[in-house]
Scaffold this motif. Structure first.
Motif, PDB file in Angstrom:
ATOM      1  N   UNK A  69       0.797  -1.089  -0.430  1.00 59.90           N
ATOM      2  CA  UNK A  69       0.119  -0.254   0.048  1.00 59.90           C
ATOM      3  C   UNK A  69       1.001   1.055   0.008  1.00 59.90           C
ATOM      4  N   UNK A  70       0.532   2.476  -0.202  1.00 59.21           N
ATOM      5  CA  UNK A  70       1.368   3.425  -0.310  1.00 59.21           C
ATOM      6  C   UNK A  70       1.611   3.801   1.399  1.00 59.21           C
ATOM      7  N   UNK A  71       2.517   4.692   0.667  1.00 63.29           N
ATOM      8  CA  UNK A  71       3.064   4.984   2.575  1.00 63.29           C
ATOM      9  C   UNK A  71       2.365   5.915   2.926  1.00 63.29           C
ATOM     10  N   UNK A  72       2.121   6.433   4.056  1.00 62.90           N
ATOM     11  CA  UNK A  72       1.207   7.628   4.937  1.00 62.90           C
ATOM     12  C   UNK A  72       1.766   8.075   5.618  1.00 62.90           C
ATOM     13  N   UNK A  73       3.164   7.711   5.313  1.00 65.54           N
ATOM     14  CA  UNK A  73       4.389   8.613   5.841  1.00 65.54           C
ATOM     15  C   UNK A  73       5.099   9.676   4.798  1.00 65.54           C
ATOM     16  N   UNK A  74       5.130  11.365   5.140  1.00 66.39           N
ATOM     17  CA  UNK A  74       5.858  11.797   4.286  1.00 66.39           C
ATOM     18  C   UNK A  74       7.290  11.770   4.179  1.00 66.39           C
ATOM     19  N   UNK A  75       8.017  11.069   5.682  1.00 68.94           N
ATOM     20  CA  UNK A  75       9.073  11.357   6.152  1.00 68.94           C
ATOM     21  C   UNK A  75       9.753  10.670   5.545  1.00 68.94           C
ATOM     22  N   UNK A  76      10.359  10.364   4.096  1.00 66.13           N
ATOM     23  CA  UNK A  76      10.787   8.676   3.896  1.00 66.13           C
ATOM     24  C   UNK A  76      11.994   8.213   4.650  1.00 66.13           C
ATOM     25  N   UNK A  77      12.951   8.982   4.712  1.00 61.04           N
ATOM     26  CA  UNK A  77      13.683   8.528   5.547  1.00 61.04           C
ATOM     27  C   UNK A  77      14.081   8.015   7.222  1.00 61.04           C
TER      28      UNK A  77
END
Length: 418
Positions: A69-77
């Motif tokens: 599923x697409x990640x709900x988090x934008x802090x990818x690192x």
């Protein structure tokens, strides 16, 4: 097959290990990579080749799992939520597989709320070349991932506190005295603390600014850092508001010191509490010994005859003794005589990740308790401890998702005397 650094190879994931890393085998060469699910294929770049194990990073996913599923988090690192790329049902399947494999029988994992569930965080704070960074540590590193977006697993108010803290520290702490940011709380209010190398008027002003920022902050404090990456708060100095955070469970309302342990997910904790209440409620005259008790929440049932044992005195700072409840500050191995001779018919234990020491296990085994309720955040050490008990057998084991989106599993074992 010998792999070279920066070489790109195509792999198909066989399984995940207990750290949430994907494992693939190519011609007897083991490849370890983050961010993939079982059955997925991907081109990966070798970043650290080895004789027996090669570490890699994903270059491109060539065949995605239907359960991705697409990640709900934008802090990818960030990388703290190893399973965030998996649909939630699949996360539970993965965790159920892990705990079932440990205990050798099918163990289901109770679901939780997937987002906004954490009631406590402690973040490292760094200044790198003058740039302020607040976030989590990168996996297998002391580098800080600098969060610039909201985190989906913490409440909205916590995200706002992080943003405000960043704003105030930029102004008030140019020298980088702040080492960690502590936040704990719920809709009842939040406690914010700064762990610092030294305290001055600017640090105090930052905390005052936070308390007046319009967020529901009911307490602020600072604490002098131990100089390590330890997440333990030492000798807090309170600046505004109360000296505790308020956390509410189905068992009661608790005033929790920043030095105290408390489960980080109230939704899942309430499921565990319900199970424990059912077991204790089935007993005619229960007398309970609660080991590694923290604030005593697991055994907090009105009128229950109980003794709570906890090494950290801050855990009992706001506990109210009554005719039914006794709170003892002591190291658990130091009270083995009480375990054996106290006449308890139910023992509860919620030890740290390393499990229960041999001396305490022997005392539990030789106690008068008919029921032993063992809650653990590390099923592998729990299994080891259970195998060392000669006089108890496992009645049931239940898994709980205390930390959705991560690989962590909470396990509740109910043992009965043979």
């Amino acid at each position: 097959m010998k792999l070279r650094k920066n070489e790109v190879v195509n792999i198909t994931v066989d399984h995940l290990n207990r750290s949430g890393e994907a494992i693939a085998i190519i011609e007897n060469s083991k490849i370890v990579v983050n961010g993939l699910l079982p059955g997925e294929s991907a081109d990966v770049k070798i970043i650290k080749p080895g004789k027996n194990v090669n570490f890699a990073k994903v270059f491109e996913i060539t065949k995605a799992s239907a359960k991705r599923t697409p990640s709900a988090c934008l802090n990818n690192s960030c990388g703290a939520c190893e399973l965030l790329c998996a649909q939630y049902d699949h996360q539970l399947e993965i965790k159920s597989f892990f705990i079932s494999e440990i205990f050798g029988s099918k163990v289901a994992v109770e679901p939780s709320e997937q987002t906004h569930y954490r009631n406590k965080i402690i973040f490292p704070v760094r200044r790198i070349e003058g740039k302020l960074q607040i976030g989590t540590y990168r996996r297998n590193s002391h580098e800080v991932t600098d969060w610039r977006n909201d985190c989906p697993v913490i409440p909205c108010e916590m995200n706002r506190i992080i943003a405000k803290t960043r704003e105030f520290l930029k102004l008030n702490d140019p020298d980088g005295k702040t080492a960690q940011l502590f936040i704990r709380g719920s809709s009842e209010g939040f406690q914010a603390g700064l762990i610092v190398t030294s305290a001055d008027d600017d640090i105090i002003q930052t905390l005052k600014d936070l308390s007046e920022s319009g967020i529901n902050i009911t307490s602020t404090f600072y604490s002098i850092s131990s100089g390590t990456n330890s997440v333990l708060v030492r000798d807090p100095v309170f600046v505004t508001g109360t000296e505790y955070a308020v956390l509410k469970t189905d068992n009661g309302i608790y005033k929790v010191s920043p030095q105290s342990f408390f489960q980080a997910n109230i939704f899942t904790l309430n499921k565990i509490l319900k199970k424990i209440r059912e077991i204790i409620g089935s007993y005619t005259e229960p007398k309970v010994l609660d080991l590694y008790s923290g604030c005593g929440v697991l055994s907090d049932i009105p009128g229950l005859n109980r003794t709570c044992i906890e090494l950290n005195p801050a855990s009992f700072m706001y506990s109210e003794e009554n005719d039914a409840s006794e709170f003892v500050t002591a190291d658990v191995p130091g009270v083995v005589s009480e375990i054996i001779s106290g006449g308890y018919n139910i023992i509860i234990a919620d030890p740290p990740r390393k499990g229960i020491d041999a001396k305490t296990l022997e005392a539990i085994d030789n106690s008068s308790a008919d029921i032993f309720i063992y809650l653990s955040c590390e099923p592998e050490t729990q299994k080891r401890d259970i195998e060392n008990l000669k006089n108890y057998s496992v009645s049931e084991i239940n898994g709980y998702d205390m930390f959705p989106n991560t690989i962590q599993i909470e396990s509740l074992a109910i043992l009965r005397r043979k």
